[in-house]
Design an enzyme around this catalytic site. Structure first.
Site, PDB file in Angstrom:
ATOM      1  N   ALA A  47       0.846  -1.132  -0.007  1.00 33.48           N
ATOM      2  CA  ALA A  47      -0.018  -0.036   0.007  1.00 33.48           C
ATOM      3  C   ALA A  47       0.953   1.465   0.099  1.00 33.48           C
ATOM      4  O   ALA A  47       0.739   2.039  -0.799  1.00 33.48           O
ATOM      5  CB  ALA A  47      -0.952   0.016   1.295  1.00 33.48           C
ATOM      6  N   GLN A 197       4.070 -13.197  -1.450  1.00 34.40           N
ATOM      7  CA  GLN A 197       5.010 -12.075  -1.189  1.00 34.40           C
ATOM      8  C   GLN A 197       5.655 -12.765   0.096  1.00 34.40           C
ATOM      9  O   GLN A 197       6.827 -11.967   0.578  1.00 34.40           O
ATOM     10  CB  GLN A 197       3.824 -11.006  -0.850  1.00 34.40           C
ATOM     11  CG  GLN A 197       3.135 -10.461  -2.079  1.00 34.40           C
ATOM     12  CD  GLN A 197       1.949 -10.698  -2.342  1.00 34.40           C
ATOM     13  OE1 GLN A 197       1.674 -12.160  -2.007  1.00 34.40           O
ATOM     14  NE2 GLN A 197       1.104 -10.063  -2.796  1.00 34.40           N
ATOM     15  N   ASP A 238      -3.868  -2.696   3.883  1.00 32.07           N
ATOM     16  CA  ASP A 238      -4.013  -1.995   2.518  1.00 32.07           C
ATOM     17  C   ASP A 238      -5.197  -0.885   2.909  1.00 32.07           C
ATOM     18  O   ASP A 238      -5.163   0.383   1.916  1.00 32.07           O
ATOM     19  CB  ASP A 238      -4.608  -2.727   1.566  1.00 32.07           C
ATOM     20  CG  ASP A 238      -3.661  -3.597   1.137  1.00 32.07           C
ATOM     21  OD1 ASP A 238      -3.014  -4.419   1.988  1.00 32.07           O
ATOM     22  OD2 ASP A 238      -2.587  -3.160   0.023  1.00 32.07           O
TER      23      ASP A 238
END
Ligand code: MRU
Length: 356
Positions: A47, A197, A238
């Site tokens: 983000a 990730q 986020d």
């Protein structure tokens, strides 16, 4: 630590996060379109990093403008902002950064700035957003480290590290700060299907920093908790709604529920640019549905049979009741989040830093 994103004269350079950890390759963006494509295709992700990229993309786009008059220049600016806004829907930092660039543009234009003066202001603002992000990660780290015991096994999901920010990281910033204070921290990194990730990026960052790291598949988190291998969870976000509901990488909700079932604190570390006070609760957060190929394939190998329907929501929402505390750059918010988050968001920076 290598820079996630850098403004170099008249280009924006990013480490290609799709290629890590196998190779360290850099992508050079020469236009706003290049930056938008880099965000959409996950060259850069996370983000806060997406917000920084959007701001730099706007500044880059306006630097390339051939407009001579402010009318044409303003039209181009609006188009580039729209281009950035269409890249990824969930991370509110993207929209926060675009709004900030719009404010600077309006102020400079209102003050009668020339096209080149406004361009320079936009460039400076993008760099400020970058530098502020690193500073707020450091501050978040300092606040968050107070929550980490002297010796701790910490589970994290996705990558909320230097790669997901302008540097240092949010959740990994908390871990880094605790380690810098001499605490003994061992990290369990969820692999984070489907884009990996955790396995690829979190593990790469932590290993590079010499931090004790164990990668587990997402479905191992429960048994690790039950066996007493997890003292606390820290993740990024986020978008955080006004009531404290947290949108983060899909799988975060399951980790939070497991943490609560095992009496393990579940912390979220995020800058105030991730807190969206205009969104009352998590049900209003738009959740990005990504390409099904991320689920059906691993590299070029197909995993699923043709004919199976596929879902790929990239994020989920963890209700505030599962969140033990939210660590921000101005201090630590606890329930009721409607009050604590609003207070932190409106507090002057110096006094609020003293809060936690
Ligand atoms: O799809 P991604 O990789 O952009 O999602 C990233 C996450 O969900 C992170 O956990 C979040 O952005 C916090 S980053 C500091």
């Amino acid at each position: 630590m290598l820079p996630t994103i850098e403004w170099k004269d008249d280009v924006v350079v990013m480490i290609d996060q799709r290629k890590l950890p196998a190779s360290e390759v850099y992508v050079t963006c020469k236009t706003a379109k290049d930056v938008a494509k880099a965000i959409t295709t996950m060259v850069i992700r996370g983000a806060p990093a997406i917000g920084v990229a959007a701001a730099m993309g706007i500044a880059l786009g306006m630097r390339r403008s051939s407009a001579t008059g402010t009318k044409q220049y303003t039209t181009e600016f609006q188009k580039i902002c729209d281009l950035m806004a269409g890249t990824r829907p969930t991370a509110v930092n993207l929209f926060w950064a675009i709004e900030r660039m719009k404010r600077v543009f309006a102020e400079a234009a209102q003050a009668g700035g020339s096209v080149s003066e406004i361009t320079l202001r936009l460039e400076r603002e993008a760099l400020t957003i970058h530098d502020e992000d690193v500073a707020s990660c450091k501050s978040m780290g300092a606040h968050g480290a107070t929550l980490v015991p002297h010796s701790a096994n910490v589970l994290t999901h996705c990558n909320a590290g230097a790669l997901a920010t302008a540097g240092y990281g949010t959740a990994l910033g908390v871990i880094r700060a605790a380690v810098e204070q001499g605490k003994k921290v061992a990290v369990l990194a969820d692999e984070t299907r489907p884009f990996l990730q955790g396995a690829r990026l979190t593990a790469w960052e932590l290993i590079n920093d010499g931090i004790d790291t164990t990668v587990i598949t997402d479905n191992m988190a429960g048994t690790m908790m039950r066996q007493g291998h997890v003292d606390l969870v820290v993740v990024g976000a986020d978008r955080i709604a006004a009531n404290g509901d947290v949108a983060n990488k899909v799988g975060t909700y399951a980790v939070a529920v497991l943490a609560k079932a095992h009496g393990i604190p579940f912390y979220v570390a995020a800058p105030l640019s991730t807190v969206d006070l205009n969104t009352p609760d998590g049900s209003r957060i738009p959740i990005e549905e990504r390409n099904e190929r991320e689920v059906t394939h691993l590299g070029s190998s197909r995993l699923t049979p043709g004919g199976a329907r596929i879902r790929n929501p990239a994020f989920d929402v963890t209700p505030a009741e599962y969140v033990t505390a939210i660590v921000t750059e101005r201090g630590i918010a606890r329930a009721p989040y409607e009050e604590s988050l609003a207070q932190l968001a409106s507090a002057p920076v110096s006094s609020s830093v003293a809060r936690s």
